[in-house]
Write an enzyme that holds these catalytic residues in place. Sequence first.
Site, PDB file in Angstrom:
ATOM      1  N   ASN A  46       0.849  -1.222  -0.071  1.00 19.32           N
ATOM      2  CA  ASN A  46       0.048  -0.168   0.014  1.00 19.32           C
ATOM      3  C   ASN A  46       0.782   1.272   0.103  1.00 19.32           C
ATOM      4  O   ASN A  46       0.412   2.469   0.115  1.00 19.32           O
ATOM      5  CB  ASN A  46      -0.869  -0.013   1.210  1.00 19.32           C
ATOM      6  CG  ASN A  46      -1.734  -1.222   1.364  1.00 19.32           C
ATOM      7  OD1 ASN A  46      -2.432  -1.632   0.421  1.00 19.32           O
ATOM      8  ND2 ASN A  46      -1.773  -1.874   2.467  1.00 19.32           N
ATOM      9  N   HIS A 132     -14.107  -2.417   5.625  1.00 22.85           N
ATOM     10  CA  HIS A 132     -13.047  -3.098   6.027  1.00 22.85           C
ATOM     11  C   HIS A 132     -13.346  -3.892   7.656  1.00 22.85           C
ATOM     12  O   HIS A 132     -14.216  -3.343   8.422  1.00 22.85           O
ATOM     13  CB  HIS A 132     -11.960  -1.972   6.497  1.00 22.85           C
ATOM     14  CG  HIS A 132     -10.638  -2.662   6.912  1.00 22.85           C
ATOM     15  ND1 HIS A 132     -10.155  -2.433   7.853  1.00 22.85           N
ATOM     16  CD2 HIS A 132      -9.478  -3.153   6.205  1.00 22.85           C
ATOM     17  CE1 HIS A 132      -8.799  -2.870   8.046  1.00 22.85           C
ATOM     18  NE2 HIS A 132      -8.473  -3.379   6.998  1.00 22.85           N
ATOM     19  N   GLU A 175     -16.212   3.487   3.044  1.00 20.79           N
ATOM     20  CA  GLU A 175     -14.946   3.764   2.722  1.00 20.79           C
ATOM     21  C   GLU A 175     -15.051   4.460   1.249  1.00 20.79           C
ATOM     22  O   GLU A 175     -15.844   4.342   0.492  1.00 20.79           O
ATOM     23  CB  GLU A 175     -14.025   2.517   2.373  1.00 20.79           C
ATOM     24  CG  GLU A 175     -14.043   1.755   3.391  1.00 20.79           C
ATOM     25  CD  GLU A 175     -13.083   0.102   2.936  1.00 20.79           C
ATOM     26  OE1 GLU A 175     -12.486   0.274   2.145  1.00 20.79           O
ATOM     27  OE2 GLU A 175     -13.412  -0.868   3.988  1.00 20.79           O
ATOM     28  N   SER A 179     -10.728  -1.348  -0.815  1.00 22.00           N
ATOM     29  CA  SER A 179      -9.320  -1.867  -0.832  1.00 22.00           C
ATOM     30  C   SER A 179      -9.382  -3.339  -1.885  1.00 22.00           C
ATOM     31  O   SER A 179      -8.505  -3.530  -2.506  1.00 22.00           O
ATOM     32  CB  SER A 179      -8.733  -2.476   0.613  1.00 22.00           C
ATOM     33  OG  SER A 179      -9.833  -3.215   1.215  1.00 22.00           O
ATOM     34  N   ASP A 204     -13.950   6.280   5.431  1.00 22.13           N
ATOM     35  CA  ASP A 204     -12.751   5.836   5.626  1.00 22.13           C
ATOM     36  C   ASP A 204     -11.738   6.160   4.297  1.00 22.13           C
ATOM     37  O   ASP A 204     -12.254   5.522   3.478  1.00 22.13           O
ATOM     38  CB  ASP A 204     -12.978   4.558   6.022  1.00 22.13           C
ATOM     39  CG  ASP A 204     -11.491   3.726   6.359  1.00 22.13           C
ATOM     40  OD1 ASP A 204     -10.714   4.078   5.854  1.00 22.13           O
ATOM     41  OD2 ASP A 204     -11.505   2.655   7.064  1.00 22.13           O
ATOM     42  N   HIS A 207      -7.354   4.074   1.742  1.00 20.49           N
ATOM     43  CA  HIS A 207      -6.427   4.068   0.556  1.00 20.49           C
ATOM     44  C   HIS A 207      -6.491   5.168  -0.351  1.00 20.49           C
ATOM     45  O   HIS A 207      -6.042   5.077  -1.559  1.00 20.49           O
ATOM     46  CB  HIS A 207      -7.315   2.795  -0.331  1.00 20.49           C
ATOM     47  CG  HIS A 207      -6.933   1.570   0.427  1.00 20.49           C
ATOM     48  ND1 HIS A 207      -5.689   0.796   0.304  1.00 20.49           N
ATOM     49  CD2 HIS A 207      -7.672   0.679   1.355  1.00 20.49           C
ATOM     50  CE1 HIS A 207      -5.848  -0.373   0.997  1.00 20.49           C
ATOM     51  NE2 HIS A 207      -6.765  -0.240   1.528  1.00 20.49           N
ATOM     52  N   LYS A 238      -0.463   3.815   4.805  1.00 21.36           N
ATOM     53  CA  LYS A 238      -0.515   3.456   3.432  1.00 21.36           C
ATOM     54  C   LYS A 238       0.153   4.470   2.658  1.00 21.36           C
ATOM     55  O   LYS A 238       1.477   4.636   2.694  1.00 21.36           O
ATOM     56  CB  LYS A 238      -2.078   3.176   3.112  1.00 21.36           C
ATOM     57  CG  LYS A 238      -2.442   2.006   3.717  1.00 21.36           C
ATOM     58  CD  LYS A 238      -3.870   1.575   3.589  1.00 21.36           C
ATOM     59  CE  LYS A 238      -3.833   0.194   4.527  1.00 21.36           C
ATOM     60  NZ  LYS A 238      -5.489   0.008   4.774  1.00 21.36           N
TER      61      LYS A 238
HETATM   62  C1  PLP Z   1      -5.786  -0.455   6.158  1.00 25.43           C
HETATM   63  C2  PLP Z   1      -7.148   0.159   6.491  1.00 25.43           C
HETATM   64  C3  PLP Z   1      -7.144   0.487   8.013  1.00 25.43           C
HETATM   65  C4  PLP Z   1      -6.565   0.040   8.914  1.00 25.43           C
HETATM   66  O1  PLP Z   1      -5.344   0.956   9.090  1.00 25.43           O
HETATM   67  P1  PLP Z   1      -4.024   0.457   9.756  1.00 25.43           P
HETATM   68  O2  PLP Z   1      -3.472   1.966  10.143  1.00 25.43           O
HETATM   69  O3  PLP Z   1      -3.194  -0.152   8.994  1.00 25.43           O
HETATM   70  O4  PLP Z   1      -4.434  -0.054  10.971  1.00 25.43           O
HETATM   71  C5  PLP Z   1      -8.792   0.661   8.142  1.00 25.43           C
HETATM   72  N1  PLP Z   1      -9.472   0.826   7.001  1.00 25.43           N
HETATM   73  C6  PLP Z   1      -9.212   0.588   5.794  1.00 25.43           C
HETATM   74  C7  PLP Z   1     -10.257   0.863   4.943  1.00 25.43           C
HETATM   75  C8  PLP Z   1      -8.070   0.205   5.597  1.00 25.43           C
HETATM   76  O5  PLP Z   1      -7.655  -0.108   4.269  1.00 25.43           O
END
Ligand code: PLP
Length: 386
Positions: A46, A132, A175, A179, A204, A207, A238
């Site tokens: 990522n 997620h 999101e 992802s 969220d 990404h 990421k």
């Molecule tokens: C990776 C991810 C997370 C978690 O983030 P981290 O900082 O790795 O704990 C939360 N939500 C989504 C959509 C993700 O892809």
Amino acid sequence: MDIRSWLTEQKKKDLLRQLTPVKRLPAGQLVVPGHPSRRLLDFSSNDYLGLTCHKGLMAQSRHFLELAGCGAGAARLMSGDLAMYHLLETEVAQLKGQEAALLFGSGYMANCGVIPALVGRKDVIFSDRLNHASIYDGCSLSRAKVVRFHHNDLNHLEELLRKQRGTGAALIVVESLYSMDGDRCPLQDLVQLKEKFDCLLMVDEAHATGVFGANGGGIIEEDGVAGRVDVAMGTFGKALGSYGAYVAASRTMIDFLVNRARTFIYSTGLPPAVIGASLAAITIIRQEPQLRRDLFARVACFKAALGAKGLTNLGPSQIVPIMIGQSSRAVQIAHALRGQGIFATAVRPPTVPEGTARLRFSITRHLSHEALQQAASLVGAALETS
Ligand SMILES: *Cc1c(COP(=O)(O)O)cnc(C)c1O
């Protein structure tokens, strides 16, 4: 449950997950000890903009380490509230077009802290089916009623809002970039819906931050909806190449979360070296839009090469799913590609719906155009012969 026999069962079913220690080399290469082709091109990272090893991040990280030591020593509400956190929060708030921001230990912790702070037993959460795992876990912790809507289907969401909105608090959680499918949430239509039904909206941007938006502020920036989103969450782990996470929101919302988000209250502040890297990353993504152009030139190159092999419908982002269908075939192709030096993940149920197993390619700035073209022809060949 007997632990040993559970592990044996998982292994028999080809479902045992195991850790694979790797070494990272420049140009998106991975060394996997014991693997026949030794060097693999990494299509599962990522680190989209290639910032994890950026000199600017490393220098500022070292600087903050020297300045403030290795650890915060306490939770922020105790004596651990280092001034540097406030500096980073101001930068994050600006990047995300919000009044204020709050740091969390990780994205997982942010989702598990924020959702239960916003809704409880008498309330309802409307959650996209493909959200997620950390969002699912935050929802469970809240004890609110959870209503799942079909992925990105706002007609379905509206139907469910009509029937189940109720009179308590209601939270819609999505999101902005998914992802596993690499597709985007229709945010402009969603903000209208959330206003019509008087819900809170949490987005969220794990990404999307750094990758989308003129300043790297994510899809809420690109779609011009930052002012209509109640909570914008994202991670530094990421595209930002560092670690930790944030939520950005109104000042009132942040004051509330400081008092109510348990994963914030009962956990040690992030290490100074991590804050240094995150601060440098934000400066870089705002000042260097060229990084995003470089990334999307690579995405276009990969998709064009796949298109020449007859592969289309590859989505609008740096996450490129190649639909396979059967889990066993997806695993077999991923395995064959690994033998040829391509490290991509086979994503299977229950992570994605039954019958939609796929190969997931995530494109980063580490990968050269030549490597991408070579990978695309290997993928085309592997699909033909499997
Ligand atoms: C990776 C991810 C997370 C978690 O983030 P981290 O900082 O790795 O704990 C939360 N939500 C989504 C959509 C993700 O892809």
